[in-house]
Design an enzyme around this catalytic site. Structure first.
Site, PDB file in Angstrom:
ATOM      1  N   ASP A   1       0.749  -1.327   0.047  1.00 21.27           N
ATOM      2  CA  ASP A   1      -0.105  -0.039  -0.092  1.00 21.27           C
ATOM      3  C   ASP A   1       0.727   1.273  -0.141  1.00 21.27           C
ATOM      4  O   ASP A   1       0.411   2.552  -0.473  1.00 21.27           O
ATOM      5  CB  ASP A   1      -1.039  -0.115   1.157  1.00 21.27           C
ATOM      6  CG  ASP A   1      -1.896  -0.963   1.395  1.00 21.27           C
ATOM      7  OD1 ASP A   1      -2.053  -1.857   0.063  1.00 21.27           O
ATOM      8  OD2 ASP A   1      -2.406  -1.510   2.274  1.00 21.27           O
TER       9      ASP A   1
ATOM     10  N   ARG B   1     -14.573  -0.070 -25.417  1.00 24.01           N
ATOM     11  CA  ARG B   1     -15.100  -0.220 -24.043  1.00 24.01           C
ATOM     12  C   ARG B   1     -14.504   0.740 -22.889  1.00 24.01           C
ATOM     13  O   ARG B   1     -13.385   1.072 -23.043  1.00 24.01           O
ATOM     14  CB  ARG B   1     -14.977  -1.552 -23.222  1.00 24.01           C
ATOM     15  CG  ARG B   1     -15.884  -2.612 -23.954  1.00 24.01           C
ATOM     16  CD  ARG B   1     -15.745  -3.774 -23.355  1.00 24.01           C
ATOM     17  NE  ARG B   1     -16.512  -4.740 -24.349  1.00 24.01           N
ATOM     18  CZ  ARG B   1     -16.466  -6.207 -24.265  1.00 24.01           C
ATOM     19  NH1 ARG B   1     -15.804  -6.775 -23.536  1.00 24.01           N
ATOM     20  NH2 ARG B   1     -17.302  -6.950 -24.903  1.00 24.01           N
TER      21      ARG B   1
ATOM     22  N   MET C   1      -5.932  -2.344  -5.197  1.00 24.60           N
ATOM     23  CA  MET C   1      -5.864  -2.348  -3.680  1.00 24.60           C
ATOM     24  C   MET C   1      -5.028  -0.883  -3.235  1.00 24.60           C
ATOM     25  O   MET C   1      -4.714  -0.092  -4.115  1.00 24.60           O
ATOM     26  CB  MET C   1      -5.124  -3.570  -3.234  1.00 24.60           C
ATOM     27  CG  MET C   1      -5.809  -4.902  -3.146  1.00 24.60           C
ATOM     28  SD  MET C   1      -4.756  -6.209  -2.383  1.00 24.60           S
ATOM     29  CE  MET C   1      -5.902  -7.196  -2.307  1.00 24.60           C
TER      30      MET C   1
ATOM     31  N   GLN D   1      -2.380  -8.726  -7.130  1.00 18.89           N
ATOM     32  CA  GLN D   1      -1.229  -7.375  -6.990  1.00 18.89           C
ATOM     33  C   GLN D   1      -0.444  -7.803  -5.590  1.00 18.89           C
ATOM     34  O   GLN D   1       0.641  -7.092  -5.669  1.00 18.89           O
ATOM     35  CB  GLN D   1      -2.167  -6.325  -6.656  1.00 18.89           C
ATOM     36  CG  GLN D   1      -3.095  -5.529  -7.472  1.00 18.89           C
ATOM     37  CD  GLN D   1      -4.082  -4.874  -7.182  1.00 18.89           C
ATOM     38  OE1 GLN D   1      -3.875  -3.744  -6.918  1.00 18.89           O
ATOM     39  NE2 GLN D   1      -5.200  -5.166  -6.764  1.00 18.89           N
TER      40      GLN D   1
HETATM   41  O1  F6P Z   1      -2.505  -3.964   3.187  1.00 22.98           O
HETATM   42  C1  F6P Z   1      -2.354  -4.690   1.998  1.00 22.98           C
HETATM   43  C2  F6P Z   1      -3.875  -5.110   1.518  1.00 22.98           C
HETATM   44  O2  F6P Z   1      -3.326  -5.887   0.487  1.00 22.98           O
HETATM   45  C3  F6P Z   1      -4.630  -4.040   1.409  1.00 22.98           C
HETATM   46  O3  F6P Z   1      -4.080  -3.210  -0.144  1.00 22.98           O
HETATM   47  C4  F6P Z   1      -5.928  -4.561   1.124  1.00 22.98           C
HETATM   48  O4  F6P Z   1      -7.063  -3.563   1.456  1.00 22.98           O
HETATM   49  C5  F6P Z   1      -5.725  -5.703   2.226  1.00 22.98           C
HETATM   50  O5  F6P Z   1      -4.403  -5.981   2.351  1.00 22.98           O
HETATM   51  C6  F6P Z   1      -6.419  -6.911   1.921  1.00 22.98           C
HETATM   52  O6  F6P Z   1      -6.201  -7.628   2.967  1.00 22.98           O
HETATM   53  P1  F6P Z   1      -6.506  -9.266   3.044  1.00 22.98           P
HETATM   54  O7  F6P Z   1      -5.604 -10.102   2.226  1.00 22.98           O
HETATM   55  O8  F6P Z   1      -6.437  -9.803   4.537  1.00 22.98           O
HETATM   56  O9  F6P Z   1      -8.113  -9.146   2.571  1.00 22.98           O
END
Ligand code: F6P
Length: 324
Positions: free
Chosen positions: A128, A163, A170, A254
């Site tokens: 993130d 489109r 994320m 990602q």
């Molecule tokens: O913090 C990393 C992250 O991939 C965020 O981008 C996302 O909101 C979250 O973790 C998803 O978490 P989990 O894999 O626990 O659903």
């Protein structure tokens, strides 16, 4: 300091293994022992660990995920859970700990260090990039590259079929991945949580930029205030009845994959720095990058504020939008 522990916590991020490798090898080269705690703070509470040796970290620099496993531990958020974790550290005779993880993990590490007087060094590891005070977190560069690779592919279909694609990426409550992937993939628009989304303006934009193009890409950060990509697509649809609108959620693809060169390099440098700090009996610090340099800062700095992308970069999208 003769024995330290390392753990990875929160969402896995590409480059965590490169960091574990650096910590282990540098420790062993200093005649210190390195204990790998399995499955994050949960492993501390459940007494799960392994002695890390050269063999354990050979051939992992290129691997995504984390060989130690990771978790988001609810138990560690309780005082009782942290007490159990401390007892296990004592049992292991560990004198200092390195925590690789995101915001929540560094906050947990800080509380734990303060409560039980454990020397702690934090390393920012999250795709993130939302940790305050560092230019980059481990995993972010790889994630942005993964997103642009996916968007390049989606664009083939967007332009073949005329489109408009809403591609959700994320970033939890942060727009780093969205904004920088949007610039790098030539997206026509980007919606990030740090900016209020104006649906009517978006509709007008879509009409405008589609005059000059066969297809377009709108990157939507998962934490956007107007909702997720599907919700936003449904909000604009009534105003764009003749448009073929589609949504793609990139999701966990990602988070995985081989780390980029950049992530491997910062992970290795941060790992060495973290061990050096513990050897110098320094604590309550986290490692950051600033203008290409590896620096250290008080861990409070990372946990009290949250990082946000440079909003002026939004202008790049605006300045490069097709206007005909
Ligand atoms: O913090 C990393 C992250 O991939 C965020 O981008 C996302 O909101 C979250 O973790 C998803 O978490 P989990 O894999 O626990 O659903």
């Amino acid at each position: 300091m003769k024995k330290i522990a390392v753990l990875t916590s929160g969402g896995d991020a590409p480059g965590m293994n490169a960091c574990i490798r650096a910590i282990t090898k540098y420790c062993l080269n200093q005649n210190m022992e390195c204990i790998g705690i399995l499955d994050g703070f949960d492993g501390l509470i459940k007494q799960r660990s392994t002695n890390l040796n050269y063999d354990d970290v050979n051939n992992i620099i290129q691997k995504g995920g984390t060989i130690l496993g990771s978790a988001r531990s609810k138990e560690f958020q309780t005082k009782e859970g942290r007490k159990q974790a401390f007892e296990y550290l004592q049992q292991l005779a560990v004198e200092g700990m390195i925590v690789i993880g995101g915001n929540g993990s560094l906050t947990g590490a800080k509380i734990f260090g303060d409560e039980f007087n454990v020397p702690i060094i934090g390393i920012p590891g999250t795709i993130d990039n939302d940790i305050f005070g560092t230019d980059h977190t481990i995993g972010y560069d790889t994630a942005v590259n993964t997103v642009i690779e996916a968007v390049d592919k989606i664009r083939d279909t967007a332009s073949s079929h005329k489109r408009v694609f809403f591609v959700e990426v994320m970033g939890r409550d942060s727009g780093f991945i969205a904004l920088n992937a949007a610039i790098a993939s030539g997206a026509e628009s980007v919606l990030i949580p740090e900016e209020v989304t104006d649906i009517q303006a978006l509709v007008e934009n879509i009409k405008e930029f589609n005059k000059g193009k066969r297809g377009s890409i709108i990157i939507v950060a998962e934490g956007d205030d107007a909702g997720d990509a599907l919700t936003i697509m449904k909000k604009v649809k009534p105003f764009l009845p003749d448009y073929d609108l589609r949504t793609t959620v990139l999701g966990h693809l990602q988070r995985g994959g081989n780390p980029s060169a950049y992530d491997r390099i910062i992970a290795s440098r941060m790992g060495i720095k973290a061990v050096e700090l513990l050897v110098e009996n320094q604590t309550n610090l986290y490692i950051a990058t600033k203008g290409g340099k590896i620096i250290t800062q008080p861990i409070d700095y990372a946990t009290q504020k949250s990082g946000a992308p440079n909003a002026s970069k939004l202008e790049v999208i605006e300045q490069l939008r097709t206007k005909k």
